[in-house]
Design an enzyme around this catalytic site. Structure first.
Site, PDB file in Angstrom:
ATOM      1  N   ALA A  73      38.664  12.784  31.769  1.00 54.18           N
ATOM      2  CA  ALA A  73      39.230  12.640  30.415  1.00 54.18           C
ATOM      3  C   ALA A  73      38.103  12.765  29.395  1.00 54.18           C
ATOM      4  O   ALA A  73      37.033  12.203  29.586  1.00 54.18           O
ATOM      5  CB  ALA A  73      39.910  11.278  30.279  1.00 54.18           C
ATOM      6  N   ALA A  74      38.353  13.504  28.330  1.00 53.75           N
ATOM      7  CA  ALA A  74      37.320  13.630  27.297  1.00 53.75           C
ATOM      8  C   ALA A  74      37.884  14.254  26.038  1.00 53.75           C
ATOM      9  O   ALA A  74      38.924  14.916  26.057  1.00 53.75           O
ATOM     10  CB  ALA A  74      36.166  14.507  27.805  1.00 53.75           C
ATOM     11  N   SER A 116      28.725  19.093  30.964  1.00 55.96           N
ATOM     12  CA  SER A 116      28.899  20.431  30.387  1.00 55.96           C
ATOM     13  C   SER A 116      27.601  21.236  30.424  1.00 55.96           C
ATOM     14  O   SER A 116      26.725  21.060  29.567  1.00 55.96           O
ATOM     15  CB  SER A 116      29.388  20.270  28.945  1.00 55.96           C
ATOM     16  OG  SER A 116      29.218  21.462  28.249  1.00 55.96           O
ATOM     17  N   TYR A 141      29.302  17.209  20.928  1.00 52.99           N
ATOM     18  CA  TYR A 141      29.945  17.152  22.253  1.00 52.99           C
ATOM     19  C   TYR A 141      28.894  17.207  23.362  1.00 52.99           C
ATOM     20  O   TYR A 141      28.962  16.438  24.339  1.00 52.99           O
ATOM     21  CB  TYR A 141      30.938  18.320  22.366  1.00 52.99           C
ATOM     22  CG  TYR A 141      31.457  18.599  23.759  1.00 52.99           C
ATOM     23  CD1 TYR A 141      32.406  17.769  24.356  1.00 52.99           C
ATOM     24  CD2 TYR A 141      31.017  19.722  24.473  1.00 52.99           C
ATOM     25  CE1 TYR A 141      32.891  18.047  25.632  1.00 52.99           C
ATOM     26  CE2 TYR A 141      31.497  20.007  25.743  1.00 52.99           C
ATOM     27  CZ  TYR A 141      32.430  19.163  26.325  1.00 52.99           C
ATOM     28  OH  TYR A 141      32.906  19.433  27.592  1.00 52.99           O
ATOM     29  N   ILE A 200      38.583  38.297  18.692  1.00 54.09           N
ATOM     30  CA  ILE A 200      37.225  38.161  19.248  1.00 54.09           C
ATOM     31  C   ILE A 200      36.295  37.824  18.086  1.00 54.09           C
ATOM     32  O   ILE A 200      36.322  38.473  17.040  1.00 54.09           O
ATOM     33  CB  ILE A 200      36.778  39.465  19.954  1.00 54.09           C
ATOM     34  CG1 ILE A 200      37.588  39.644  21.241  1.00 54.09           C
ATOM     35  CG2 ILE A 200      35.282  39.449  20.243  1.00 54.09           C
ATOM     36  CD1 ILE A 200      37.200  40.857  22.076  1.00 54.09           C
ATOM     37  N   ARG A 208      29.360  34.317  28.779  1.00 52.74           N
ATOM     38  CA  ARG A 208      29.615  33.012  29.389  1.00 52.74           C
ATOM     39  C   ARG A 208      29.695  33.213  30.898  1.00 52.74           C
ATOM     40  O   ARG A 208      29.837  34.327  31.398  1.00 52.74           O
ATOM     41  CB  ARG A 208      30.948  32.420  28.885  1.00 52.74           C
ATOM     42  CG  ARG A 208      30.974  32.104  27.394  1.00 52.74           C
ATOM     43  CD  ARG A 208      30.043  30.943  27.042  1.00 52.74           C
ATOM     44  NE  ARG A 208      30.040  30.643  25.620  1.00 52.74           N
ATOM     45  CZ  ARG A 208      29.177  31.159  24.734  1.00 52.74           C
ATOM     46  NH1 ARG A 208      28.248  32.012  25.125  1.00 52.74           N
ATOM     47  NH2 ARG A 208      29.227  30.794  23.467  1.00 52.74           N
ATOM     48  N   GLY A 267      26.886  28.730  14.899  1.00 52.34           N
ATOM     49  CA  GLY A 267      26.319  27.782  15.870  1.00 52.34           C
ATOM     50  C   GLY A 267      26.695  28.072  17.315  1.00 52.34           C
ATOM     51  O   GLY A 267      26.402  27.285  18.208  1.00 52.34           O
ATOM     52  N   GLU A 268      27.368  29.198  17.556  1.00 52.27           N
ATOM     53  CA  GLU A 268      27.760  29.491  18.932  1.00 52.27           C
ATOM     54  C   GLU A 268      26.559  30.022  19.718  1.00 52.27           C
ATOM     55  O   GLU A 268      25.817  30.873  19.226  1.00 52.27           O
ATOM     56  CB  GLU A 268      28.880  30.542  18.925  1.00 52.27           C
ATOM     57  CG  GLU A 268      29.715  30.486  20.168  1.00 52.27           C
ATOM     58  CD  GLU A 268      30.767  31.604  20.224  1.00 52.27           C
ATOM     59  OE1 GLU A 268      31.774  31.385  20.882  1.00 52.27           O
ATOM     60  OE2 GLU A 268      30.547  32.669  19.637  1.00 52.27           O
TER      61      GLU A 268
HETATM   62  N1  LIG Z   1      37.236  23.533  30.859  1.00 53.79           N
HETATM   63  C1  LIG Z   1      35.934  23.756  30.827  1.00 53.79           C
HETATM   64  O1  LIG Z   1      35.479  24.908  30.814  1.00 53.79           O
HETATM   65  C2  LIG Z   1      34.957  22.604  30.864  1.00 53.79           C
HETATM   66  C3  LIG Z   1      33.582  22.878  30.812  1.00 53.79           C
HETATM   67  C4  LIG Z   1      32.679  21.814  30.826  1.00 53.79           C
HETATM   68  C5  LIG Z   1      33.140  20.509  30.943  1.00 53.79           C
HETATM   69  N2  LIG Z   1      34.483  20.280  30.984  1.00 53.79           N
HETATM   70  C6  LIG Z   1      34.926  18.877  31.061  1.00 53.79           C
HETATM   71  O2  LIG Z   1      35.907  18.757  32.079  1.00 53.79           O
HETATM   72  C7  LIG Z   1      36.839  17.738  31.696  1.00 53.79           C
HETATM   73  C8  LIG Z   1      38.256  18.250  31.825  1.00 53.79           C
HETATM   74  O3  LIG Z   1      38.433  19.378  30.982  1.00 53.79           O
HETATM   75  P1  LIG Z   1      39.759  20.254  30.983  1.00 53.79           P
HETATM   76  O4  LIG Z   1      39.367  21.643  30.673  1.00 53.79           O
HETATM   77  O5  LIG Z   1      40.533  19.968  32.210  1.00 53.79           O
HETATM   78  O6  LIG Z   1      40.499  19.684  29.690  1.00 53.79           O
HETATM   79  P2  LIG Z   1      41.961  19.093  29.479  1.00 53.79           P
HETATM   80  O7  LIG Z   1      42.126  18.889  27.989  1.00 53.79           O
HETATM   81  O8  LIG Z   1      42.983  19.935  30.157  1.00 53.79           O
HETATM   82  O9  LIG Z   1      41.879  17.687  30.201  1.00 53.79           O
HETATM   83  C9  LIG Z   1      41.430  16.513  29.577  1.00 53.79           C
HETATM   84  C10 LIG Z   1      42.445  15.419  29.866  1.00 53.79           C
HETATM   85  O10 LIG Z   1      41.954  14.194  29.330  1.00 53.79           O
HETATM   86  C11 LIG Z   1      43.008  13.539  28.647  1.00 53.79           C
HETATM   87  N3  LIG Z   1      42.400  12.698  27.592  1.00 53.79           N
HETATM   88  C12 LIG Z   1      41.717  13.116  26.503  1.00 53.79           C
HETATM   89  N4  LIG Z   1      41.319  12.050  25.782  1.00 53.79           N
HETATM   90  C13 LIG Z   1      41.737  10.945  26.438  1.00 53.79           C
HETATM   91  C14 LIG Z   1      41.625   9.547  26.202  1.00 53.79           C
HETATM   92  N5  LIG Z   1      40.985   9.065  25.105  1.00 53.79           N
HETATM   93  N6  LIG Z   1      42.172   8.687  27.095  1.00 53.79           N
HETATM   94  C15 LIG Z   1      42.829   9.156  28.198  1.00 53.79           C
HETATM   95  N7  LIG Z   1      42.979  10.459  28.469  1.00 53.79           N
HETATM   96  C16 LIG Z   1      42.426  11.353  27.601  1.00 53.79           C
HETATM   97  C17 LIG Z   1      43.891  14.637  28.098  1.00 53.79           C
HETATM   98  O11 LIG Z   1      45.239  14.245  27.834  1.00 53.79           O
HETATM   99  C18 LIG Z   1      43.807  15.677  29.215  1.00 53.79           C
HETATM  100  O12 LIG Z   1      44.831  15.489  30.176  1.00 53.79           O
HETATM  101  C19 LIG Z   1      36.452  17.290  30.301  1.00 53.79           C
HETATM  102  O13 LIG Z   1      35.667  16.113  30.427  1.00 53.79           O
HETATM  103  C20 LIG Z   1      35.593  18.413  29.786  1.00 53.79           C
HETATM  104  O14 LIG Z   1      34.647  17.972  28.844  1.00 53.79           O
HETATM  105  C21 LIG Z   1      35.399  21.281  30.936  1.00 53.79           C
END
Ligand SMILES: NC(=O)c1ccc[n+]([C@@H]2O[C@H](COP(=O)([O-])OP(=O)(O)OC[C@H]3O[C@@H](n4cnc5c(N)ncnc54)[C@H](O)[C@@H]3O)[C@@H](O)[C@H]2O)c1
Length: 306
Positions: A73-74, A116, A141, A200, A208, A267-268
């Protein structure tokens, strides 16, 4: 094992929860459904709808007494983190600490953390980037994810937790939210299937490192039992630019898609790719799914979704 998966209604977390259940583990999911979807939740998991920052979330961990805390979760939107750094830190730092403290009280021994690799190295000095590069994130982040890693180091030294911080590259695959900003693959898939134009940013030559979610799941499974403690990259070491990505998806969808170039995002990072040789040594992990195969599975998913 008893495992709490936070973010288990989301894209990556739900696939990880599925795999843990299939391997015979007991899973409790904590998610506030802010971006996750109820339909992603595996039926065999216990589900608690709450915010990771809340006393309820801490109570769930204390009562479930997990052997492993798998934290997905994040707040994961870079733009939101720039506009509201306090909110980003509240969820990603204080929310995580709430869970870590509950885990400490509950006797949890292992934490798997979704970090990340695309942001903790900032503008990386080397491509593909190894874990030994300096970590100087250039967005809040990235700072909050790196703080999570620092807290894990502290908890491991003082309380004996073992942790694996998986520094993900760009993950894509079925169930990724096409409305966020991170999921360019899911955004292109959905728009192309609907006959809509794709956007784009800039020249589209920014690169990436795209990793299929099934490969990421295997890293989360390996992290359960490895003895490794620390941060490790999960990437392919390959770079793909946005124009090429668009063309590959467009070819699968019929080839008639249109693209519009708009001003580059400020900033990308220009290039990003992760060296995952450490993951090979400590987790026995290497990516298996070639980009075209993963894109095919993702297009099929969006095609079949009502
Ligand atoms: N997708 C990517 O490319 C990527 C890359 C690097 C890191 N991440 C990390 O992987 C993790 C999952 O990412 P994802 O792509 O599956 O995203 P996502 O948004 O599909 O999943 C995140 C989940 O966390 C839940 N959530 C958010 N805030 C919350 C809170 N305060 N309390 C409880 N639940 C909460 C959301 O409802 C969601 O189900 C994240 O921590 C993200 O930072 C993802």
């Amino acid at each position: 094992m008893r495992i709490v998966v936070t973010g288990g209604a989301g894209f990556i977390g739900s696939h990880v929860a599925d795999a843990y259940l299939a391997a015979g583990h007991e899973v409790a999911i904590i998610d506030d459904l802010s971006s996750g979807r109820r339909e992603n939740l595996p039926k065999a998991a216990r589900f608690e709808e709450c915010d990771i920052r809340s006393p309820e979330a801490a109570r769930v961990v204390e009562q479930f007494r997990p052997d492993v805390l798998n934290h997905h979760a994040a707040q994961m939107n870079v733009r939101v983190s720039v506009d509201k750094p306090g909110f980003d830190a509240d969820v990603n730092v204080l929310g995580f600490l709430n869970l870590l403290e509950a885990g400490r009280r509950a006797g949890t021994k292992t934490v798997i953390f979704s970090s990340s690799g695309g942001t903790v190295y900032g503008e990386p000095e080397r491509i593909p980037s190894p874990e030994t590069l300096p970590t100087h994130p250039i967005c809040p982040y990235g700072v909050s994810k790196l703080s999570g890693e620092h807290y894990l180091y502290y908890y491991s030294r003082i309380f004996g937790f073992r942790y694996v911080a998986l520094r993900y590259a760009n993950i894509y695959g079925p169930r990724q939210d096409p409305h966020g900003e991170a999921g360019v693959v899911s955004i292109f898939c959905q728009r192309l299937l609907r006959g809509e134009e794709c956007t784009i940013y800039g020249d589209g030559l920014q690169t990436r490192d795209y990793v299929f979610v099934g490969d990421v799941v295997r890293a989360n499974v390996a992290a359960l039992t490895s003895e490794f403690c620390g941060a490790v990259n999960i990437g392919t070491g390959r770079e793909t630019n946005v124009v090429e990505l668009f063309e590959r998806i467009n070819a699968r969808v019929g080839g008639a898609g249109k693209v519009r170039h708009v001003e580059a995002k400020e900033g990308e990072v220009r290039r990003s790719s992760l060296d995952a040789s450490l993951a090979g040594r400590v987790l026995g992990w290497a990516p298996r799914v070639p980009l075209d195969e993963g894109l095919g599975a993702t297009v099929d998913f969006f095609r079949s979704r009502p």
